[in-house]
Design an enzyme around this catalytic site. Structure first.
Site, PDB file in Angstrom:
ATOM      1  N   CYS A  29      54.567   0.811   8.484  1.00 37.42           N
ATOM      2  CA  CYS A  29      55.498   1.948   8.645  1.00 37.42           C
ATOM      3  C   CYS A  29      55.603   1.813  10.260  1.00 37.42           C
ATOM      4  O   CYS A  29      55.166   1.764  11.428  1.00 37.42           O
ATOM      5  CB  CYS A  29      54.891   3.625   8.352  1.00 37.42           C
ATOM      6  SG  CYS A  29      56.432   4.841   8.704  1.00 37.42           S
TER       7      CYS A  29
ATOM      8  N   CYS B  71      54.648   5.629  11.711  1.00 37.06           N
ATOM      9  CA  CYS B  71      54.013   6.445  11.901  1.00 37.06           C
ATOM     10  C   CYS B  71      52.508   5.053  11.585  1.00 37.06           C
ATOM     11  O   CYS B  71      51.270   5.629  11.780  1.00 37.06           O
ATOM     12  CB  CYS B  71      53.608   7.301  11.165  1.00 37.06           C
ATOM     13  SG  CYS B  71      53.057   6.648   9.202  1.00 37.06           S
TER      14      CYS B  71
ATOM     15  N   CYS C  86      57.892   7.173   2.872  1.00 35.40           N
ATOM     16  CA  CYS C  86      56.505   6.942   3.902  1.00 35.40           C
ATOM     17  C   CYS C  86      55.608   8.263   3.355  1.00 35.40           C
ATOM     18  O   CYS C  86      56.380   8.872   3.369  1.00 35.40           O
ATOM     19  CB  CYS C  86      56.707   6.593   5.215  1.00 35.40           C
ATOM     20  SG  CYS C  86      55.117   6.472   5.404  1.00 35.40           S
TER      21      CYS C  86
ATOM     22  N   CYS D 177      54.551  10.531   6.748  1.00 32.11           N
ATOM     23  CA  CYS D 177      55.824  11.004   7.539  1.00 32.11           C
ATOM     24  C   CYS D 177      56.792  11.581   7.409  1.00 32.11           C
ATOM     25  O   CYS D 177      57.692  11.500   7.932  1.00 32.11           O
ATOM     26  CB  CYS D 177      56.351   9.967   9.104  1.00 32.11           C
ATOM     27  SG  CYS D 177      56.641   8.467   8.932  1.00 32.11           S
TER      28      CYS D 177
ATOM     29  N   CYS E 225      62.552  -2.395  -2.660  1.00 39.11           N
ATOM     30  CA  CYS E 225      64.176  -2.901  -1.611  1.00 39.11           C
ATOM     31  C   CYS E 225      63.551  -2.042  -0.238  1.00 39.11           C
ATOM     32  O   CYS E 225      64.300  -0.802  -0.163  1.00 39.11           O
ATOM     33  CB  CYS E 225      65.426  -2.860  -2.433  1.00 39.11           C
ATOM     34  SG  CYS E 225      66.573  -3.756  -1.329  1.00 39.11           S
TER      35      CYS E 225
END
Length: 168
Positions: A81, A84, A129, A132, A152
């Site tokens: 990510c 984070c 995510c 976060c 995607c």
């Protein structure tokens, strides 16, 4: 057209425009008060994300297809990510979907969360995510075996970390 009909049509159009603004105003999880392990204000997110990353991850924009250098990334490693640094996808599950965005047939365990998104009228599965809440992209049921899924993902929402010994 009568004045009454005109006013009714105008009111309907304005209500629809207002609803569109609400949908496009920001992440559904922010509006719903959904809590994540990492919570920041928009100003705090802007300090660590680029303008494009902020637009995608915090306001659910979509990057232009075929613009991410991660489309061509072939090395072994992990995709994290961008907000984070949580590991999200393994390079072992990456495939070329031809859509213009990095695609994966599976996420790492306990990495992502899902929500139904109606921004295009019909329901889609939005992916974010789980730590976060950053918007990543969408998951579709047209991917390869073994899952049949196509995650995607906006490339700007990811950071690639090559595996040790992988050609840098």
């Amino acid at each position: 057209m009568s004045k009454r009909r005109f006013i009714a049509l105008a009111a309907t159009a304005l209500a629809g425009a207002g609803a569109s603004r609400l949908v496009a105003a920001g992440p559904a999880h922010a509006a719903s008060g959904e809590a994540f392990e990492i919570m920041k204000t928009d100003d705090e997110w802007r300090e660590i994300l680029t303008e494009e990353q902020f637009a995608v991850m915090r306001k659910e924009a979509t990057e232009r297809p075929f613009t991410s250098p991660l489309n061509d990334e072939k090395r072994a490693g992990t995709y994290h990510c961008a907000a984070c640094d949580l590991p999200l996808f393994s390079s072992e599950t990456k495939f070329d979907s031809g859509t213009g965005w990095p695609s994966f047939y599976d996420a790492l365990p306990d990495a992502v969360a899902y929500r139904t998104d109606f921004k295009l009228i019909y329901p889609r599965t939005e992916e974010h995510c789980r730590r976060c809440g950053g918007h990543l992209g969408h998951v579709f049921n047209d991917g390869p075996p073994p899952t049949g899924k196509r995650h995607c993902i906006n490339g700007v929402a990811l950071v690639f970390r090559p595996a040790e010994g992988s050609d840098a």
